[in-house]
Design an enzyme around this catalytic site. Structure first.
Site, short mmCIF file in Angstrom:
data_model
loop_
_atom_site.label_atom_id
_atom_site.label_comp_id
_atom_site.label_asym_id
_atom_site.label_seq_id
_atom_site.Cartn_x
_atom_site.Cartn_y
_atom_site.Cartn_z
N CYS A 98 28.50 -29.46 5.26
CA CYS A 98 28.71 -28.87 6.65
C CYS A 98 30.24 -28.79 7.06
CB CYS A 98 27.97 -29.92 7.50
SG CYS A 98 28.37 -29.56 9.37
N CYS A 158 31.25 -30.85 10.09
CA CYS A 158 31.23 -32.14 9.71
C CYS A 158 32.38 -32.81 9.25
CB CYS A 158 30.02 -32.49 9.15
SG CYS A 158 28.28 -32.01 9.72
#
Length: 169
Positions: free
Chosen positions: A67, A70
Site C-alpha cells: 500500500c 501505508c
C-alpha cells in the site's frame, strides 16, 4: 380493593426488579469494548492487549507493504514513536494480510522500532477496517479518540498535536 393493591404492588416490584437488573454493576469490569477485545499477536510471538497499556497513549496503524500511502506513513510513525516513546506513547503496526517473510525486508529498510503484529478476527470485527492505512488513537484510559483512514503528509501536524496533547493529560 386488596386485589388492586396486590396488583399495583406486584407491578411496582416488577419495575424495581427490571430497573436494578438494567443498572450498571459495580464489579469494576470495563465497559470499553476496545480495552476488552483488542489483542495483537506480534511478529516476535508476544501478545499485546490494549487493557495492559492503560497509562499510555496508543496509536494502532493498520497497514500493508503493498500500500503506497501505508509505506509513506511509516517514516512519520517511526519519527513519532522515537519522539514520544519516553513520554508514554506507543505505536503498534498491524499488518492486514502479509506473513513475516513478506514484511521483514521492508521493516528493516524503514528501521521500524515499534511493535508490529498481525490482523486477527477480533480486530477485524471490532475496527471494521475499510481502507489502509487506518490510524486508531487511544488516550491513556483506553478511550478511542481518533480514527483516521488514509494518509497524507498534511496530517502529520494534526496527529502530532493530538498525541502531544494527550500525553500532557
Amino acid at each position: 380493593m386488596r386485589k388492586k393493591l396486590f396488583i399495583l404492588s406486584s407491578f411496582l416490584l416488577l419495575i424495581l426488579l427490571i430497573y436494578t437488573s438494567c443498572s450498571p454493576s459495580n464489579n469494576n469490569k470495563s465497559a470499553n469494548i476496545y480495552l476488552e477485545k483488542t489483542w495483537i499477536e506480534t511478529i516476535g510471538g508476544d501478545t499485546i492487549k490494549l487493557n495492559n497499556l492503560t497509562g499510555k497513549v496508543v496509536l494502532i496503524d493498520f497497514w500493508a507493504t503493498w500500500c503506497p500511502p501505508c509505506r509513506a506513513s511509516i517514516p512519520f510513525l517511526v519519527s513519532m514513536y522515537n519522539k514520544y516513546e519516553k513520554d508514554g506513547f506507543m505505536v503498534i503496526g498491524v499488518n492486514v494480510n502479509e506473513r513475516f517473510e513478506q514484511m521483514k525486508g521492508f521493516l528493516e529498510q524503514e528501521r521500524v522500532t515499534y511493535k508490529v503484529g498481525y490482523m486477527n478476527n477480533d480486530l477485524n470485527n471490532l475496527y471494521n477496517v475499510t481502507g489502509i492505512p487506518t490510524f486508531v488513537i487511544f488516550d491513556k484510559k483506553g478511550n478511542l479518540i481518533k480514527t483516521q483512514v488514509g494518509y497524507d503528509p498534511s496530517l502529520d501536524k494534526e496527529i502530532d498535536s493530538i498525541i502531544s496533547e494527550e500525553l500532557k493529560k
